[in-house]
Scaffold this motif. Structure first.
Motif, PDB file in Angstrom:
ATOM      1  N   ASN A 206       2.757   6.740  -1.655  1.00 40.39           N
ATOM      2  CA  ASN A 206       1.664   6.117  -0.909  1.00 40.39           C
ATOM      3  C   ASN A 206       0.573   5.673  -1.887  1.00 40.39           C
ATOM      4  O   ASN A 206      -0.175   6.486  -2.413  1.00 40.39           O
ATOM      5  CB  ASN A 206       1.130   7.161   0.094  1.00 40.39           C
TER       6      ASN A 206
ATOM      7  N   TRP B 278      -1.980   3.854  -1.255  1.00 42.37           N
ATOM      8  CA  TRP B 278      -3.292   3.910  -0.587  1.00 42.37           C
ATOM      9  C   TRP B 278      -3.939   5.288  -0.748  1.00 42.37           C
ATOM     10  O   TRP B 278      -5.101   5.423  -1.048  1.00 42.37           O
ATOM     11  CB  TRP B 278      -3.073   3.564   0.890  1.00 42.37           C
ATOM     12  N   GLU B 279      -3.117   6.362  -0.571  1.00 42.35           N
ATOM     13  CA  GLU B 279      -3.686   7.721  -0.636  1.00 42.35           C
ATOM     14  C   GLU B 279      -3.285   8.476  -1.896  1.00 42.35           C
ATOM     15  O   GLU B 279      -3.658   9.626  -2.079  1.00 42.35           O
ATOM     16  CB  GLU B 279      -3.221   8.546   0.580  1.00 42.35           C
TER      17      GLU B 279
ATOM     18  N   LYS C  31     -10.621  -5.013   1.858  1.00 42.52           N
ATOM     19  CA  LYS C  31     -10.707  -4.903   3.316  1.00 42.52           C
ATOM     20  C   LYS C  31     -11.211  -6.195   3.963  1.00 42.52           C
ATOM     21  O   LYS C  31     -10.730  -6.619   5.011  1.00 42.52           O
ATOM     22  CB  LYS C  31     -11.620  -3.730   3.686  1.00 42.52           C
TER      23      LYS C  31
ATOM     24  N   GLU D 109       1.417   7.343   7.382  1.00 36.57           N
ATOM     25  CA  GLU D 109       0.676   6.587   6.364  1.00 36.57           C
ATOM     26  C   GLU D 109       0.156   5.273   6.943  1.00 36.57           C
ATOM     27  O   GLU D 109      -0.980   4.881   6.731  1.00 36.57           O
ATOM     28  CB  GLU D 109       1.579   6.274   5.162  1.00 36.57           C
TER      29      GLU D 109
ATOM     30  N   CYS E  77      -3.909   4.491   7.560  1.00 37.02           N
ATOM     31  CA  CYS E  77      -4.515   3.325   6.908  1.00 37.02           C
ATOM     32  C   CYS E  77      -5.013   2.343   7.963  1.00 37.02           C
ATOM     33  O   CYS E  77      -6.130   1.824   7.884  1.00 37.02           O
ATOM     34  CB  CYS E  77      -3.502   2.660   5.994  1.00 37.02           C
TER      35      CYS E  77
ATOM     36  N   LEU F  23       0.838  -1.204   0.000  1.00 31.78           N
ATOM     37  CA  LEU F  23       0.000   0.000   0.000  1.00 31.78           C
ATOM     38  C   LEU F  23       0.871   1.251   0.000  1.00 31.78           C
ATOM     39  O   LEU F  23       0.377   2.369  -0.045  1.00 31.78           O
ATOM     40  CB  LEU F  23      -0.952   0.009   1.202  1.00 31.78           C
ATOM     41  N   SER F  24       2.204   1.063   0.094  1.00 30.87           N
ATOM     42  CA  SER F  24       3.119   2.178  -0.163  1.00 30.87           C
ATOM     43  C   SER F  24       4.357   1.548  -0.782  1.00 30.87           C
ATOM     44  O   SER F  24       4.539   0.333  -0.728  1.00 30.87           O
ATOM     45  CB  SER F  24       3.451   2.933   1.127  1.00 30.87           C
TER      46      SER F  24
ATOM     47  N   SER G 252      -5.229  -6.304  -5.705  1.00 32.02           N
ATOM     48  CA  SER G 252      -5.555  -4.990  -5.138  1.00 32.02           C
ATOM     49  C   SER G 252      -6.133  -5.212  -3.737  1.00 32.02           C
ATOM     50  O   SER G 252      -6.644  -6.286  -3.421  1.00 32.02           O
ATOM     51  CB  SER G 252      -6.533  -4.239  -6.031  1.00 32.02           C
ATOM     52  N   PHE G 253      -6.057  -4.160  -2.933  1.00 34.03           N
ATOM     53  CA  PHE G 253      -6.442  -4.302  -1.525  1.00 34.03           C
ATOM     54  C   PHE G 253      -7.936  -4.563  -1.371  1.00 34.03           C
ATOM     55  O   PHE G 253      -8.760  -3.944  -2.031  1.00 34.03           O
ATOM     56  CB  PHE G 253      -6.048  -3.039  -0.746  1.00 34.03           C
TER      57      PHE G 253
ATOM     58  N   PRO H  37      -1.628  -6.209   3.905  1.00 37.31           N
ATOM     59  CA  PRO H  37      -1.066  -4.990   3.323  1.00 37.31           C
ATOM     60  C   PRO H  37       0.358  -4.733   3.830  1.00 37.31           C
ATOM     61  O   PRO H  37       0.678  -5.084   4.962  1.00 37.31           O
ATOM     62  CB  PRO H  37      -1.990  -3.874   3.815  1.00 37.31           C
TER      63      PRO H  37
END
Length: 534
Positions: A181, A183-184, A240, A264, A268, A166-167, A237-238, A250
């Motif tokens: 990052n 994720w963001e 949840k 970060e 997350c 995720l980073s 891909s992530f 992750p």
């Protein structure tokens, strides 16, 4: 705030790793971002004046390692976070295994240069067995280390995890420029200035934009684009739900010492980590949103404050509300106890709390009522499972080095054994005391704490024991069992709970004994967890 909202804003997790991967430093930096401490301390050599907040035992400060699990709580963005910082040293693995019964998720810290180490493998295996959701943090990126893809492969193979970054690092070691990052969708540039409390991030919606070259240079920008394309091609891909079901892990990159990549990770974590989970008892599955309180003791710590000889039992709240001065049932003893000053923690700082919710860890002052694994409820008779005592691997006779202080010595041994630091066996033949530990370093810790906390001195004598096995007889009155007790009398002892233990001196003698007495069973885990996989 309503009861269910309180549960929804709790996150209780443990940080695990091999010693020296940067676990305690990461804990400190998480507290820094939570605004809980003004200046973070790292566990380094004695030159750094400020010690780590979570290492409050004197021996930890001297050695620069964590030997006891500490509990820390702080608020971040309206979320109540409870961290259990565990000892990484393998000699204290048992404490860590017990702590893992009290967490809802885990962050595994991996050193970029050393990769996956042996202790990490064992701990992750326990997490996998319990289906605990895991986030991986790859630490120390400002040092030369392994290639990011190589590390991700190693984590997948050695730890049997399914990862998704995720980073992603931009360069490494001397060329380390920062982190992208995923994720963001932003870039965090590395200044290398650890005095800066919090690094600035620059949002980049599109990796193809020329802005990237301006920030990190043409070569690094090209490399990053290729690597992110690879990441998107190779890794899932992530998702949840998959993460919460412990099927996807992750991965974040950073440098905890330099405060880098920690925000970060925290942002997350707060949005994806599970809220308090249901827990299996011996009778049923207990859900956190049930109205009736239940909780269990996963750790006991004597002398948290050396000025007061206090013992604290750490309780993880599983369901309902825990309230001050309300009587609760101690299931094993069958009696009601009330607590006038339950504590919440911030390392060695304690605050008295009136109400605690599922996911919280509460410290209860204990005068000797509690043992590890005990359950407290509002009246229902149930016991939480899965807090094992393992067969020790190192054994020594313990002798009193100062006959004038025998009372202090026995009190000290008694209390330290209740903490689960080690196990005490009393030989049937002559009443001599034997201490068994999972790791050799514990003998030093016991000796140090007896002297400094109880003013008692002890010495050790080696004892040749291969394994301690808890004895279970199908028919305690049978001739076979009587013969076993007579022939093996000098190898028999009682543990603290008065159970019979066979101290076998070699693997061969244990096998011969098992063959000779087929109706006598030998367990490597103490009885209250016979069903366990351990």
């Amino acid at each position: 705030m309503k009861f269910n909202e309180e549960i929804a804003r709790r996150r209780t997790f443990g940080i695990i790793s091999h010693p020296d991967a940067g676990k305690t430093t990461l804990t400190e930096k998480l507290l820094l971002f939570g605004g809980a401490i003004q200046e973070a301390g790292a566990v380094k050599s004695n030159k750094i004046k400020k010690g780590a907040t979570s290492d409050f035992m004197e021996i930890e400060r001297q050695r620069g390692i964590s030997v006891a699990t500490s509990v820390l709580a702080f608020e971040y963005d309206g979320i109540k976070i409870n961290i259990l910082d565990t000892p990484g040293h393998k000699d204290f693995a048992e404490d860590t295994f017990r702590t893992l019964t009290a967490v809802d998720s885990v962050i595994v810290v991996i050193d970029v240069a050393k990769g996956v180490e042996e202790q990490t493998e064992k701990l992750v295996e326990v997490c996998r067995m319990r289906n605990i959701p895991i986030i991986v943090f790859i630490n120390k990126l400002d040092r030369e280390g392994k290639d990011a893809f190589e590390l991700l492969d190693e984590i997948e193979q050695k730890l049997s995890l399914k990862v998704t970054p995720l980073s992603f690092p931009i360069g490494m070691g001397y060329d380390f420029k920062g982190i992208y990052n995923i994720w963001e969708k932003n870039v965090n540039l590395f200044s290398g200035d650890s005095r800066k409390n919090i690094e600035e991030t620059i949002e980049i919606e599109d990796l193809q934009s020329s802005e990237l070259e301006e920030l990190i240079g043409t070569d690094a920008a090209e490399t990053l684009r290729e690597e992110i394309e690879l990441v998107e091609g190779i890794y899932p891909s992530f998702d949840k739900q998959a993460y919460n079901d412990a099927n996807l892990q992750p991965v974040f990159f950073g440098s905890a010492l330099n405060n880098f990549g920690v925000r970060e990770l925290l942002d997350c974590f707060v949005s994806i980590a599970p809220t308090p989970r249901a827990k299996q008892s011996d009778t049923r599955l207990v859900k956190p949103d049930e109205k009736e309180f239940t909780g269990f003791v996963f750790k006991i710590h004597a002398n948290m404050d050396p000025k007061h000889r206090d013992r604290l039992a750490f309780i993880k709240i599983v369901s309902g509300k825990f309230e001050r001065n309300v009587p609760y049932l101690h299931v094993r003893q069958g009696k009601k106890l009330r607590f006038s000053s339950p504590n919440a923690f911030f390392a060695e700082k304690k605050e008295i709390v009136d109400t605690s919710y599922p996911g919280d860890i509460v410290g209860l002052h204990d005068t000797g009522n509690f043992k590890i694994g005990d359950t407290l409820t509002e009246g229902e008779e149930l016991n939480y499972k899965g807090i094992p005592s393992f067969s020790p691997e190192h054994f020594r006779y313990i002798n009193n080095a100062d006959p004038m202080k025998s009372k202090q010595l026995y009190k000290g041994i008694d209390q330290l054994m209740d903490e689960g630091v080690a196990q005490l066996f009393t030989l049937e033949l002559n009443g001599r005391k034997v201490i068994g530990t999972v790791g050799a370093l514990q003998f030093e810790v016991i000796q140090y704490r007896l002297e400094h906390e109880y003013n008692a001195k002890c010495s050790y004598e080696n004892l040749n024991v291969y394994k301690a096995c808890w004895v279970e007889a199908k028919d305690p009155k049978s001739e076979e069992f009587k013969d076993f007790k007579r022939v093996k009398s000098k190898f028999l002892a009682k543990d603290k709970r008065n159970q019979l233990v066979f101290l076998s001196d070699s693997q061969f003698s244990l096998q011969m004994t098992q063959q000779k007495y087929p109706n006598v069973k030998f367990h490597f885990v103490s009885e209250f967890d016979k069903e366990s996989k351990y």
